[in-house]
Design a protein around this motif. Structure first.
Motif, PDB file in Angstrom:
ATOM      1  N   PHE A   1       3.459   1.347  -0.926  1.00 41.90           N
ATOM      2  CA  PHE A   1       1.894   1.147  -0.527  1.00 41.90           C
ATOM      3  C   PHE A   1       0.819   1.619  -1.239  1.00 41.90           C
ATOM      4  O   PHE A   1       0.951   2.682  -1.791  1.00 41.90           O
ATOM      5  CB  PHE A   1       1.888   1.236   1.011  1.00 41.90           C
ATOM      6  CG  PHE A   1       1.913   2.795   1.228  1.00 41.90           C
ATOM      7  CD1 PHE A   1       0.870   3.805   1.548  1.00 41.90           C
ATOM      8  CD2 PHE A   1       3.157   3.204   1.413  1.00 41.90           C
ATOM      9  CE1 PHE A   1       0.863   5.069   1.654  1.00 41.90           C
ATOM     10  CE2 PHE A   1       3.327   4.871   1.731  1.00 41.90           C
ATOM     11  CZ  PHE A   1       2.210   5.721   1.858  1.00 41.90           C
ATOM     12  N   CYS A   2      -0.266   1.107  -1.054  1.00 37.67           N
ATOM     13  CA  CYS A   2      -1.691   1.762  -1.757  1.00 37.67           C
ATOM     14  C   CYS A   2      -2.060   2.815  -0.993  1.00 37.67           C
ATOM     15  O   CYS A   2      -2.202   2.988   0.312  1.00 37.67           O
ATOM     16  CB  CYS A   2      -2.865   0.553  -1.774  1.00 37.67           C
ATOM     17  SG  CYS A   2      -4.182   1.141  -2.518  1.00 37.67           S
TER      18      CYS A   2
ATOM     19  N   GLY B   1      -0.272 -10.677  -7.611  1.00 36.92           N
ATOM     20  CA  GLY B   1      -0.990  -9.978  -6.228  1.00 36.92           C
ATOM     21  C   GLY B   1      -1.642  -8.736  -6.494  1.00 36.92           C
ATOM     22  O   GLY B   1      -1.329  -8.248  -7.538  1.00 36.92           O
ATOM     23  N   GLN B   2      -2.226  -8.183  -5.538  1.00 30.73           N
ATOM     24  CA  GLN B   2      -2.760  -7.005  -5.637  1.00 30.73           C
ATOM     25  C   GLN B   2      -3.108  -6.529  -3.877  1.00 30.73           C
ATOM     26  O   GLN B   2      -3.113  -7.454  -2.982  1.00 30.73           O
ATOM     27  CB  GLN B   2      -4.250  -6.995  -6.123  1.00 30.73           C
ATOM     28  CG  GLN B   2      -5.258  -8.157  -5.650  1.00 30.73           C
ATOM     29  CD  GLN B   2      -4.865  -9.409  -5.698  1.00 30.73           C
ATOM     30  OE1 GLN B   2      -4.561  -9.776  -7.005  1.00 30.73           O
ATOM     31  NE2 GLN B   2      -5.358 -10.366  -4.940  1.00 30.73           N
ATOM     32  N   CYS B   3      -3.280  -5.404  -3.940  1.00 35.52           N
ATOM     33  CA  CYS B   3      -3.958  -4.674  -2.606  1.00 35.52           C
ATOM     34  C   CYS B   3      -5.114  -5.233  -2.365  1.00 35.52           C
ATOM     35  O   CYS B   3      -5.958  -5.802  -3.278  1.00 35.52           O
ATOM     36  CB  CYS B   3      -3.590  -3.173  -2.526  1.00 35.52           C
ATOM     37  SG  CYS B   3      -4.469  -2.427  -3.620  1.00 35.52           S
ATOM     38  N   LEU B   4      -5.514  -4.685  -0.987  1.00 34.47           N
ATOM     39  CA  LEU B   4      -6.905  -5.067  -0.409  1.00 34.47           C
ATOM     40  C   LEU B   4      -7.860  -4.552  -1.289  1.00 34.47           C
ATOM     41  O   LEU B   4      -9.082  -5.177  -1.723  1.00 34.47           O
ATOM     42  CB  LEU B   4      -7.039  -4.803   0.954  1.00 34.47           C
ATOM     43  CG  LEU B   4      -8.327  -5.023   1.701  1.00 34.47           C
ATOM     44  CD1 LEU B   4      -8.510  -6.322   1.854  1.00 34.47           C
ATOM     45  CD2 LEU B   4      -8.167  -4.307   3.207  1.00 34.47           C
ATOM     46  N   CYS B   5      -7.736  -3.196  -1.730  1.00 38.07           N
ATOM     47  CA  CYS B   5      -8.714  -2.877  -2.587  1.00 38.07           C
ATOM     48  C   CYS B   5      -8.842  -2.830  -4.147  1.00 38.07           C
ATOM     49  O   CYS B   5      -9.552  -2.661  -4.994  1.00 38.07           O
ATOM     50  CB  CYS B   5      -8.862  -1.167  -2.239  1.00 38.07           C
ATOM     51  SG  CYS B   5      -7.731  -0.167  -3.264  1.00 38.07           S
ATOM     52  N   GLY B   6      -7.521  -3.475  -4.396  1.00 38.26           N
ATOM     53  CA  GLY B   6      -7.384  -3.759  -5.850  1.00 38.26           C
ATOM     54  C   GLY B   6      -6.927  -2.673  -6.778  1.00 38.26           C
ATOM     55  O   GLY B   6      -6.349  -2.983  -8.015  1.00 38.26           O
ATOM     56  N   ASP B   7      -6.500  -1.571  -6.179  1.00 39.90           N
ATOM     57  CA  ASP B   7      -5.949  -0.320  -7.082  1.00 39.90           C
ATOM     58  C   ASP B   7      -4.629  -0.624  -7.322  1.00 39.90           C
ATOM     59  O   ASP B   7      -3.947  -0.207  -8.574  1.00 39.90           O
ATOM     60  CB  ASP B   7      -5.906   0.877  -6.012  1.00 39.90           C
ATOM     61  CG  ASP B   7      -7.392   1.701  -6.171  1.00 39.90           C
ATOM     62  OD1 ASP B   7      -8.281   1.113  -6.781  1.00 39.90           O
ATOM     63  OD2 ASP B   7      -7.643   2.668  -5.594  1.00 39.90           O
ATOM     64  N   ILE B   8      -3.923  -1.357  -6.606  1.00 39.93           N
ATOM     65  CA  ILE B   8      -2.384  -1.909  -6.947  1.00 39.93           C
ATOM     66  C   ILE B   8      -2.254  -3.253  -7.309  1.00 39.93           C
ATOM     67  O   ILE B   8      -2.604  -4.119  -6.354  1.00 39.93           O
ATOM     68  CB  ILE B   8      -1.565  -1.091  -5.879  1.00 39.93           C
ATOM     69  CG1 ILE B   8      -1.564  -0.023  -5.564  1.00 39.93           C
ATOM     70  CG2 ILE B   8       0.193  -1.656  -6.457  1.00 39.93           C
ATOM     71  CD1 ILE B   8      -1.420   1.206  -6.537  1.00 39.93           C
TER      72      ILE B   8
ATOM     73  N   THR C   1       4.647   6.311  -1.801  1.00 40.35           N
ATOM     74  CA  THR C   1       5.947   5.760  -1.166  1.00 40.35           C
ATOM     75  C   THR C   1       6.556   6.588   0.006  1.00 40.35           C
ATOM     76  O   THR C   1       5.805   7.681   0.248  1.00 40.35           O
ATOM     77  CB  THR C   1       7.200   5.848  -2.236  1.00 40.35           C
ATOM     78  OG1 THR C   1       7.195   7.197  -2.737  1.00 40.35           O
ATOM     79  CG2 THR C   1       7.040   4.810  -3.347  1.00 40.35           C
ATOM     80  N   PHE C   2       7.199   5.918   0.915  1.00 43.66           N
ATOM     81  CA  PHE C   2       7.764   6.510   2.016  1.00 43.66           C
ATOM     82  C   PHE C   2       9.279   6.014   2.211  1.00 43.66           C
ATOM     83  O   PHE C   2       9.489   4.781   1.938  1.00 43.66           O
ATOM     84  CB  PHE C   2       7.113   6.047   3.386  1.00 43.66           C
ATOM     85  CG  PHE C   2       7.599   6.688   4.625  1.00 43.66           C
ATOM     86  CD1 PHE C   2       7.395   8.019   5.086  1.00 43.66           C
ATOM     87  CD2 PHE C   2       8.176   5.788   5.360  1.00 43.66           C
ATOM     88  CE1 PHE C   2       7.859   8.490   6.052  1.00 43.66           C
ATOM     89  CE2 PHE C   2       9.047   6.443   6.431  1.00 43.66           C
ATOM     90  CZ  PHE C   2       8.600   7.835   6.973  1.00 43.66           C
ATOM     91  N   GLN C   3      10.159   7.055   2.408  1.00 43.80           N
ATOM     92  CA  GLN C   3      11.706   6.558   2.319  1.00 43.80           C
ATOM     93  C   GLN C   3      12.067   6.858   3.877  1.00 43.80           C
ATOM     94  O   GLN C   3      11.745   7.815   4.688  1.00 43.80           O
ATOM     95  CB  GLN C   3      12.424   7.271   1.443  1.00 43.80           C
ATOM     96  CG  GLN C   3      12.321   7.048   0.107  1.00 43.80           C
ATOM     97  CD  GLN C   3      13.146   7.813  -0.911  1.00 43.80           C
ATOM     98  OE1 GLN C   3      13.542   8.844  -0.593  1.00 43.80           O
ATOM     99  NE2 GLN C   3      13.383   6.921  -1.978  1.00 43.80           N
TER     100      GLN C   3
END
Length: 135
Positions: free
Chosen positions: A74-75, A6-13, A59-61
């Motif tokens: 998240f990206c 899988g990948q994010c919308l822009c492909g960075d992750i 990241t967010f905690q």
């Protein structure tokens, strides 16, 4: 064994995963709804060691209602939610089902936190539902 990519919308992750998927769930808690912008979060949980991530998610905690530390990955470029972790389930990584290429591999086995689901969300009677997180 299940192979997932899988990948994010822009492909960075992106990610590749190969392993067992012991939990497939829809979570209706307020935090999942807020972090996804959807009526519920749809997740596949795997051992973190079975997932190879390319790129560096931000990241967010936050704390769960049970006091666990939740980490959302998240990206940082396009904002796509990618993964989630729960400190009380060490070594496991939740993959957001919406970013998985092999979407046919996802069949939810449970709905959790239905006590806070959106009123308009219709649940499948064939899937067990729990008011909060079971055991």
């Amino acid at each position: 064994m299940t192979k997932l990519t899988g990948q994010c919308l822009c492909g960075d992750i992106s990610f590749e995963a190969d392993g067992e998927v012991p939990v497939m769930a829809n979570c209706h808690c307020t935090h999942c709804r807020q972090s996804t912008g959807a009526a519920f979060a749809t997740l596949m949980f795997m051992k973190q060691d079975d997932v190879k991530i390319t790129g560096t998610p931000k990241t967010f905690q936050h704390k769960s209602d049970a006091g666990s530390t939740m980490t959302k990955h998240f990206c940082g470029n396009c904002g796509t939610p990618m993964f989630t972790q729960n400190s009380s389930r060490e070594g496991m990584l939740g993959l957001r089902a919406g970013v998985i290429n092999e979407h046919e591999e996802f069949t939810p086995k449970v709905n959790v936190y239905v006590s806070s689901k959106m009123k308009a969300t219709i649940l499948d009677d064939g899937i067990p539902a729990f008011e909060k997180m079971p055991g």
